[in-house]
Scaffold this active site. Structure first.
Site, PDB file in Angstrom:
ATOM      1  N   CYS A   1       0.829  -1.214   0.173  1.00  0.00           N
ATOM      2  CA  CYS A   1      -0.070  -0.045  -0.042  1.00  0.00           C
ATOM      3  C   CYS A   1       0.966   1.378  -0.021  1.00  0.00           C
ATOM      4  O   CYS A   1       1.494   1.327  -1.028  1.00  0.00           O
ATOM      5  CB  CYS A   1      -0.978  -0.102   1.215  1.00  0.00           C
TER       6      CYS A   1
ATOM      7  N   GLU B   1      -1.499  -8.521   5.679  1.00  0.00           N
ATOM      8  CA  GLU B   1      -1.415  -8.724   6.831  1.00  0.00           C
ATOM      9  C   GLU B   1      -2.459  -8.433   7.617  1.00  0.00           C
ATOM     10  O   GLU B   1      -2.565  -9.097   8.991  1.00  0.00           O
ATOM     11  CB  GLU B   1      -0.080  -7.613   7.465  1.00  0.00           C
TER      12      GLU B   1
ATOM     13  N   HIS C   1      -3.412  -4.928   1.406  1.00  0.00           N
ATOM     14  CA  HIS C   1      -2.644  -5.343   2.965  1.00  0.00           C
ATOM     15  C   HIS C   1      -2.845  -6.895   3.308  1.00  0.00           C
ATOM     16  O   HIS C   1      -3.830  -7.252   3.878  1.00  0.00           O
ATOM     17  CB  HIS C   1      -3.415  -4.566   3.936  1.00  0.00           C
TER      18      HIS C   1
END
Ligand code: GLN
Length: 198
Positions: A82, A179, A177
């Protein structure tokens, strides 16, 4: 991981902790990088999501911009997600005035390409390069890769063709993202680039 190299998470702003936790869960020895001395200890760097204009400013304040550019030029593997992808792009469209990137990825990215106030969304991405099926990707005011130069290659695009994952040697840039959705394969790919380079 015994004898595994240290890897860094650029810890100036953004979702630093999530990346550090994910990497630690994969057995990596993680260093939070805020100063050039810390950068010098690591064999690879994750640049998290957050706000690229802030990461840019702080990286210059903390004297990290030039060392990071030098490390990228020397081939240090970097995973940018990002805002981290924005920092890796050679050119940024819709940046704030004076905003700079580290560069390294031969791409043009557009910031906030999904709309400044747009709701975040998730999408399933086909990524033939990654074993184990499609990627569940979370987009939060992410950038889009508007053009890909000859040195970089496309890893994934949305159904409408917009490019959201690119790679160039050890540099990996994602609009989304991983994560957040429990997706570990990009961090694994990053860690294997780090150990292959040794
Ligand atoms: N819009 C942010 C930027 O320009 C990126 C958003 C994110 O990292 N989640 O840096």
């Amino acid at each position: 991981m015994a004898g595994s190299p240290k890897v860094g998470v650029l810890a100036l702003q953004g979702d630093v902790r999530e990346h550090a936790a994910l990497l630690a869960g994969l057995g990596a020895d993680v260093v939070l990088v805020r100063r050039p001395e810390e950068l010098a200890e690591v064999a690879g760097l994750v640049i998290p999501g957050g706000e690229s204009s802030v990461i840019d400013k702080l990286s210059r304040t903390f004297g990290l911009q030039h060392p990071i550019r030098a490390a990228i030029a020397e081939g240090m593997p970097v995973l940018g997600t990002c805002a981290g992808l924005i920092m890796l792009a050679d050119r940024v469209v819709d940046a704030i005035e004076g905003q700079e990137s580290f560069g390294g990825l031969d791409v043009v990215v557009r910031r906030n390409a999904f709309g400044r106030q747009a709701e975040s969304f998730e999408a399933e991405l086909e990524m033939p390069e990654l074993e184990g099926g499609p990627v569940r990707a979370a987009f939060i005011r992410g950038p889009v890769v508007e053009s890909v130069g000859p040195a970089a290659s496309v890893l994934a695009a949305l159904g409408d063709g917009r490019v959201v994952a690119v790679e160039q040697a050890g540099l990996l840039g994602l609009s989304f993202h991983p994560e957040i959705t429990g997706e570990t394969r990009f961090h694994e790919r990053f860690l294997s680039a780090v150990s292959q380079r040794r």
